[in-house]
Design a protein around this motif. Structure first.
Motif, short mmCIF file in Angstrom:
data_model
loop_
_atom_site.label_atom_id
_atom_site.label_comp_id
_atom_site.label_asym_id
_atom_site.label_seq_id
_atom_site.Cartn_x
_atom_site.Cartn_y
_atom_site.Cartn_z
N LYS A 56 0.82 -1.23 0.00
CA LYS A 56 0.00 0.00 0.00
C LYS A 56 0.85 1.27 0.00
O LYS A 56 0.36 2.34 -0.34
CB LYS A 56 -0.94 0.01 1.21
N HIS A 57 2.12 1.16 0.38
CA HIS A 57 2.98 2.34 0.45
C HIS A 57 3.69 2.65 -0.87
O HIS A 57 4.38 3.66 -0.97
CB HIS A 57 3.98 2.18 1.59
N ALA A 58 3.52 1.82 -1.88
CA ALA A 58 4.19 2.04 -3.17
C ALA A 58 3.73 3.32 -3.85
O ALA A 58 4.46 3.91 -4.64
CB ALA A 58 3.97 0.84 -4.09
N THR A 59 2.53 3.77 -3.54
CA THR A 59 2.00 4.99 -4.17
C THR A 59 2.46 6.26 -3.45
O THR A 59 2.24 7.36 -3.95
CB THR A 59 0.45 4.96 -4.17
N LYS A 60 3.08 6.10 -2.30
CA LYS A 60 3.53 7.26 -1.52
C LYS A 60 4.97 7.59 -1.91
O LYS A 60 5.92 7.03 -1.38
CB LYS A 60 3.39 6.97 -0.03
N LYS A 61 5.13 8.53 -2.83
CA LYS A 61 6.42 8.81 -3.45
C LYS A 61 7.36 9.68 -2.62
O LYS A 61 8.49 9.93 -3.02
CB LYS A 61 6.20 9.47 -4.82
N ASN A 62 6.90 10.17 -1.46
CA ASN A 62 7.76 10.98 -0.61
C ASN A 62 8.51 10.14 0.43
O ASN A 62 9.28 10.66 1.22
CB ASN A 62 6.95 12.07 0.09
N ILE A 63 8.29 8.84 0.43
CA ILE A 63 8.94 7.94 1.39
C ILE A 63 10.24 7.42 0.79
O ILE A 63 10.27 6.96 -0.35
CB ILE A 63 8.01 6.76 1.75
N GLY A 64 11.31 7.49 1.58
CA GLY A 64 12.60 6.97 1.13
C GLY A 64 13.03 5.74 1.90
O GLY A 64 13.97 5.05 1.49
N ALA A 65 12.37 5.44 3.02
CA ALA A 65 12.79 4.30 3.84
C ALA A 65 11.63 3.77 4.67
O ALA A 65 10.77 4.53 5.11
CB ALA A 65 13.93 4.71 4.76
N HIS A 66 11.65 2.48 4.86
CA HIS A 66 10.72 1.80 5.75
C HIS A 66 11.56 1.00 6.74
O HIS A 66 12.61 0.48 6.39
CB HIS A 66 9.83 0.79 5.01
N SER A 67 11.06 0.86 7.94
CA SER A 67 11.67 -0.04 8.91
C SER A 67 10.56 -0.91 9.46
O SER A 67 9.47 -0.42 9.79
CB SER A 67 12.35 0.74 10.03
N ILE A 68 10.84 -2.19 9.54
CA ILE A 68 9.83 -3.15 9.97
C ILE A 68 10.40 -4.03 11.07
O ILE A 68 11.53 -4.52 10.98
CB ILE A 68 9.38 -4.05 8.79
#
Length: 146
Positions: free
Chosen positions: A25-37
């Motif tokens: 679901k986060h693929a459309t959010k183009k202002n994100i450069g990193a995720h941590s899980i």
């Protein structure tokens, strides 16, 4: 304005497809450069010669959700996060299954990673959630977090 408190609880184990869908679901959010899980998984520990086959989680849900909302607000003001998702199991979760899913997103990796780690520490230390270890012989005891 009253903010709606998000329900973090999921009955039983957190399914891998739920985790994958959350990421997708986060693929459309183009202002994100990193995720941590962070994924918390039930270990098949041996305690006093007995093997843990599952943990049964219970919570004082209203109080835990209110505390989680405070934690959310604190960390959104401390870190420049795009997103923060926390999901915790309620009920029985078998060894090998996921019981905690924390997912943070930011423009930069250090922020996402630091926030994710801090959320996990808050959840473990402050939320009114308890785990009862269920052993292979059907006996049980309350889990002590280490």
């Amino acid at each position: 304005m009253i903010k709606k408190i998000k329900n973090i609880f999921i009955e039983g184990a957190i399914p891998p497809l739920f985790i994958a869908d959350s990421i997708a679901k986060h693929a459309t959010k183009k202002n994100i450069g990193a995720h941590s899980i962070f994924l918390g998984q039930i270990r098949e520990d041996v305690v006093d010669g007995k093997t843990v086959k599952a943990i049964e989680y219970s919570a004082y849900e209203a109080m835990a959700l209110e505390k989680m909302q405070e934690i959310r607000e604190e960390l959104f003001s401390k870190y420049e996060l795009s997103c923060m998702h926390v999901h915790h199991s309620i009920g029985v979760v078998n060894a090998g299954e996921i019981c905690l899913f924390v997912f943070t997103s930011s423009k930069h990796r250090n922020i996402a990673m630091e926030a994710c780690n801090e959320i996990v520490e808050h959840v473990k230390a402050e939320l009114q959630i308890w785990g009862k270890e269920i052993f292979n012989d059907q006996s049980h005891q309350w889990k002590i977090n280490s």
